[in-house]
Design an enzyme around this catalytic site. Structure first.
Site, PDB file in Angstrom:
ATOM      1  CD  GLU A   1      -3.594   1.166   2.447  1.00 36.19           C
ATOM      2  OE1 GLU A   1      -2.433   0.265   3.306  1.00 36.19           O
ATOM      3  OE2 GLU A   1      -3.753   2.304   2.032  1.00 36.19           O
TER       4      GLU A   1
ATOM      5  N   GLY B   1       2.567   2.319  11.047  1.00 35.62           N
ATOM      6  CA  GLY B   1       2.253   1.507  11.706  1.00 35.62           C
ATOM      7  C   GLY B   1       2.693  -0.073  12.194  1.00 35.62           C
TER       8      GLY B   1
ATOM      9  CD  GLU C   1      -5.135  -2.452   5.760  1.00 34.08           C
ATOM     10  OE1 GLU C   1      -4.196  -1.417   5.944  1.00 34.08           O
ATOM     11  OE2 GLU C   1      -5.807  -1.112   4.687  1.00 34.08           O
ATOM     12  CG  ASN C   2       0.044  -6.708   3.925  1.00 36.19           C
ATOM     13  OD1 ASN C   2      -0.111  -5.914   3.252  1.00 36.19           O
ATOM     14  ND2 ASN C   2       0.914  -7.078   4.891  1.00 36.19           N
TER      15      ASN C   2
ATOM     16  CD  GLU D   1      -3.377  -1.748  10.520  1.00 33.52           C
ATOM     17  OE1 GLU D   1      -3.193  -2.103   9.286  1.00 33.52           O
ATOM     18  OE2 GLU D   1      -2.755  -1.065  11.410  1.00 33.52           O
TER      19      GLU D   1
HETATM   20  N1  TRP Z   1      -3.077   1.335   5.292  1.00 35.62           N
HETATM   21  C1  TRP Z   1      -2.266   0.658   7.101  1.00 35.62           C
HETATM   22  C2  TRP Z   1      -3.046   1.562   8.063  1.00 35.62           C
HETATM   23  O1  TRP Z   1      -3.716   2.261   8.283  1.00 35.62           O
HETATM   24  C3  TRP Z   1      -1.212   2.056   6.931  1.00 35.62           C
HETATM   25  C4  TRP Z   1      -0.233   1.993   5.416  1.00 35.62           C
HETATM   26  C5  TRP Z   1      -0.724   3.109   4.017  1.00 35.62           C
HETATM   27  C6  TRP Z   1       0.928   1.862   5.563  1.00 35.62           C
HETATM   28  N2  TRP Z   1       1.091   2.763   3.721  1.00 35.62           N
HETATM   29  C7  TRP Z   1       1.362   2.516   4.478  1.00 35.62           C
HETATM   30  C8  TRP Z   1       1.651   1.485   6.820  1.00 35.62           C
HETATM   31  C9  TRP Z   1       2.891   1.859   4.235  1.00 35.62           C
HETATM   32  C10 TRP Z   1       3.224   0.968   5.800  1.00 35.62           C
HETATM   33  C11 TRP Z   1       3.584   1.655   5.079  1.00 35.62           C
HETATM   34  O2  TRP Z   1      -3.404   0.698   8.738  1.00 35.62           O
HETATM   35 ZN    ZN Z   2      -5.706   1.723   8.643  1.00 34.80          ZN
END
Ligand code: TRP
Ligand code: ZN
Length: 879
Positions: free
Chosen positions: A129, A269, A272-273, A306
């Site tokens: 992501e 942080g 959520e894969n 997550e």
């Molecule tokens: N989707 C993740 C969350 O909010 C956050 C996220 C987006 C992320 N891009 C990222 C985490 C790049 C690490 C690296 O839980």
């Molecule tokens: Zn998130």
């Protein structure tokens, strides 16, 4: 300047994909410096897209293409076009499904941006992501293309004994040359940003969860061997999250396996894969002696966040990245409520509002202000913001307030039922809420497209003859041209002088326990309260019912009254904050006039009253006794005067400590004597209030106060106590300072997350030598610009949590920051760009500082090979 002018992407230009990918079969041969990827795609023309015969454009960056075959026939170089960002095939079948087999290689070891496939310590892992999958292989890298993934990983058995990907393990075997392979299959279709793989020497703890329908889920947390004793809390948090989502939202987990992997190098942080969350170690690892009570709480919150994404993000995902708040705002709201249920509702709300008002409000008032659903971006990674996340959560919270909890959950159920398996927009979410409740949200929708923090002005007139109160509320959004008139829920209660709540009513307004939710929909609107027996004391915006700033004059005596009597825990705390803030602002004026300072009786009396209270929620009592943060005070000044803020606030702190030494010492001892290091909420509350007392007492800089801090440091049973004591020592003139810092380092040199604390405590010190210390820490053997946690602990802490030193008049703080941004730009653009944030607020300062900050921004923009990430933030903040 970047080589080509970076392109802006617009929401209004969204169009459906021309092609869809149905299945993806990935094959990885993994080595740290050379990974070979074979991707077999089945592709069809998208029936929803009217255009025919469009070229197939697959996105790919930093890849070496080896071969490509369409329906089994290898393409010659004339049959496709390749550039730095894409692979285009002009001619593909239109009426039948076809297959593409692509082979390419990558170098994970060289990937310091930590996006795509990269190395952390000795393990290999991915972060896709928002647009990292295109750094793994050529693909339709956009969230509205959802496919079923099968992944086979092949690697050396000794170096990479554990091979993980999304879904279920379906086959494995051995190969010659000490290699082995594992195949994973994810039965749920998903966008590629939810793809993950991990390979490494990992240990794991395992547990089980029985879902509400009786299914058994295997839970595994993978870490490096030396961290295996720090996973228990994360596992418990996961089980709590799973139960909470069943009980609160009726949502059950869908795969048979849930895995979490903790990695030491991570841009954010956690991620959520599907079935395979990848986490920053900071949000997994905890042992009472290495992690603070706050760390424990944050771990539970992020694990929850997550996990909750599995429904709000994965099963239902975003159509495009402009809709990011659809999943993030909702999921933050869910994790906030989860934490509130696990800990103290009052304290959680205060902590969240504090974060929103100090940081998101600043963003919303600055050059990078954007709506929770932005309309344009250059680099999407720059839009993982406090606005999209935290304000997004407030918008969901307002929907719940307007609909009521029951209707809100009907709306959520409808949303899940209607859109399961789809990639949708914020509009779909609001529509479901509207349909389930019959509440008209048409005006409310403007929150999604309007940037800026509304100011709500409050005026009251009481008519004794009619026993009625007229409340006139008006709204505006400073700094935003043609601002929309928003639909704002304002919770209100009226108090009598004896401290009881009045039974007043407003036409067409529901009251619950004498609390009314007013719905402000006009620019200016009167609300008439009937049945008001005497001049009331107004408690307004209770629970912080909308992310707005109130403009209202309230005498200090009324604030002191509410601080004693308000039965809304948020507003009671808020009254104390307002009282203290207005006194600090008066002191700031006094400082500017060069007069000597004195502390008003009313503040001492109010604090004394709180100190004498016995409350079952000691964490909440600690909130009541905490002064507003320097950043929050700065947010309220037209021209920020960092020194005056600091001195006035310190003066208040020292004066309170001096006037109330006896009470504070007693409270300290009472809560310190039987410290056992337990982790239940009573013990956590005791530590929170005790360490606040220690902080007050250390302002006195007496032998006694130094001794107290040193004793606590030397005998601490928990990291909470040890780091609080060290903080007090470092921020005072304690003679043991150097010895304690050295001892702490010796003790914890092998625990990366604790060493992060060691860096940040020094970087945020208010003592005069801090800048020199920070410069030398930059050269410390444990400092590493390639590790984001370390960068945040030194560069981030100094620039974001040390206003006095960062804003030094001679500009050395700004120059230091720009140097680090420039160095980081070529290593890790995402982290570099986040560090620029400390320069974006330049308009808030005096002319001299403005010039110095602008100079550094310009220097940053003129760096060779500036990344899109840094360019967007720096250029927009100068514009
Ligand atoms: N989707 C993740 C969350 O909010 C956050 C996220 C987006 C992320 N891009 C990222 C985490 C790049 C690490 C690296 O839980
Ligand atoms: Zn998130």
């Amino acid at each position: 300047m970047p080589e080509a002018k970076p392109q802006t992407i617009y929401l209004k230009n969204y169009h459906e994909p021309e092609y869809l990918i149905e299945t993806v079969d990935l094959n990885f041969i993994l080595e740290a410096e050379y990974a070979r990827v074979v991707s077999r795609l089945t592709i069809t023309h998208n029936p929803d897209n009217k255009a025919r015969n469009a070229a197939l454009v697959l996105l790919g960056e930093e890849l070496t293409l080896i071969s490509i075959a369409l329906n089994g026939v290898t393409l010659t170089t004339s049959q496709y076009k390749l550039n730095d960002e894409s692979l285009t095939i002009a001619d593909v079948p239109q009426n039948t499904t076809f297959t593409l087999a692509i082979e390419n290689t990558i170098n994970p070891k060289a990937n310091s941006a930590l996006e795509g496939l990269f190395v952390s310590n000795d393990m290999l892992c991915t972060q896709c992501e928002a647009q990292g999958f295109r750094k793994i292989t050529y693909f339709l890298d956009r969230p509205d293309v959802m496919a079923r993934f099968t992944t086979t990983l092949i690697a050396d058995k000794t170096l990479y004994p554990v091979l993980l990907s999304n879904g279920n393990k379906v086959a494995q075997g051995e190969l010659i040359d000490n290699r082995h392979w594992v195949t994973w299959e994810d039965p749920f279709k998903k966008p590629c940003y939810l793809f993950a793989l991990v390979a490494g020497q990992l240990e794991c703890i395992e547990d089980h969860f029985t879902t509400m329908s009786g299914r058994d889920i295997t839970l595994k947390i993978f870490v490096e061997a030396h961290d295996i004793d720090k996973c228990a809390h994360a596992m418990q948090s996961l089980k709590n999250s799973m139960r909470w989502d069943e009980v609160t939202y009726g949502r059950e987990y869908d795969l048979d396996l849930y895995m979490i992997v903790a990695v030491g190098h991570f841009n954010m942080g956690a991620m959520e894969n599907k079935g395979l969350n990848v986490f920053n170690t900071k949000f997994v690892l905890a042992r009472p002696d290495t992690a603070t009570d706050m760390d424990y709480e944050h771990i539970e919150g992020v694990i929850g966040h997550e996990y909750f994404h599995n429904w709000t993000g994965n099963r239902i995902t975003c159509r495009d990245w402009f809709q990011l708040s659809l999943k993030e705002g909702f999921t933050v709201f869910r994790d906030q409520e989860f934490t509130a249920d696990q800990t103290s509702k009052a304290v959680k709300r205060i902590d969240d509002v504090n974060a929103l008002r100090t940081r998101q409000f600043a963003e919303d008032a600055g050059p990078l202000a954007h709506p929770i659903r932005p309309e344009a971006y250059i680099e999407i990674n720059n839009f993982y913001t406090l606005t999209v996340y935290e304000k997004g959560a407030e918008v969901v919270r307002m929907i719940r307030t307007l609909l009521g909890t029951e209707n809100f959950h009907k709306g959520a159920d409808l949303y899940f039922q209607r859109h399961d398996g789809q990639a949708v927009t914020c509009e779909h979410f609001v529509q479901a809420m509207e349909d389930a409740s019959n509440k008209d949200l048409s005006q409310f929708r403007r929150w999604y497209s309007q940037a800026g923090t509304p100011v709500v002005k409050v005026e009251q007139t009481y008519d004794a003859a009619k026993q009625s109160l007229t409340l006139t509320l008006s709204q505006s959004i400073p700094g935003q041209k043609n601002a929309a008139v928003l639909h704002i829920p304002v919770k209100v209660a009226l108090f009598s002088e004896d401290g009881t709540i009045m039974d007043a009513s407003v036409v067409d307004t529901v009251a619950i326990n004498n609390e009314l939710t007013l719905e402000l929909r006009e620019q200016t609107q009167d609300f008439i309260f009937e049945n008001v027996p005497g001049t009331p004391i107004l408690s307004i915006l209770r629970g912080f019912s909308a992310p707005v700033k109130l403009q209202m004059s309230q005498p200090l005596t009324e604030l002191a009254f509410l601080l004693r009597h308000d039965n809304d825990s948020f507003n009671r705390w808020e009254a104390g904050q307002k009282l203290t803030a207005s006194i600090i602002f008066e002191l700031i004026d006094t400082i500017k006039q060069g007069k000597s300072l004195s502390i008003p009786e009313i503040l001492i009396d109010s604090f004394k009253a709180i100190l004498e209270q016995t409350s079952p929620d000691l964490s909440y009592l600690a909130c009541l006794l905490s002064l507003p943060a320097e950043n929050y005070l700065a947010e309220q000044m037209p021209v920020v005067d960092v020194e005056a803020i600091h001195h006035a606030r310190q003066f208040v702190k020292r004066s309170l400590a001096a006037h109330l030494t006896e009470q504070i010492s007693a409270l300290y001892l009472q809560n310190h004597q039987q410290e056992t290091g337990e982790l239940n909420s009573a013990a956590i509350g005791k530590r929170r209030i005790k360490n606040l007392c220690l902080d007050y007492l250390s302002q006195l800089n007496t032998d006694d106060s130094h001794q107290l801090a040193h004793n606590q440091f030397a005998n601490a049973k928990t990291m909470t106590d040890q780091i609080a004591a060290l903080g007090s020592i470092v921020n005072s003139e304690n003679p043991e300072k150097q010895a304690c810092l050295q001892q702490f380092y010796q003790q914890w040199q092998d625990e990366a997350l604790v060493i992060d604390k060691w860096f940040s405590i020094q970087a945020s010190s208010t003592q005069p030598d801090t800048f020199t210390v920070v410069q030398s820490l930059l050269r410390h053997s444990a400092f590493d610009l390639k590790n984001p946690n370390r960068v945040r602990s030194l560069v981030g802490a100094f620039s974001q949590a040390n206003p006095v030193h960062y804003h030094a008049k001679n500009g050395q703080g700004y120059q230091f920051l720009a140097d680090q941004v420039i160095a980081l730009n070529s290593l890790n653009p995402q982290v570099a760009s986040r560090m620029v944030s400390a320069l974006t607020q330049w308009r808030r300062f005096d002319k001299q500082r403005q010039d110095l900050m602008k100079q550094q921004l310009e220097r940053i923009i003129n760096t060779d090979n500036i990344s899109k990430d840094v360019f967007e933030i720096a250029s927009k903040s100068l514009a």
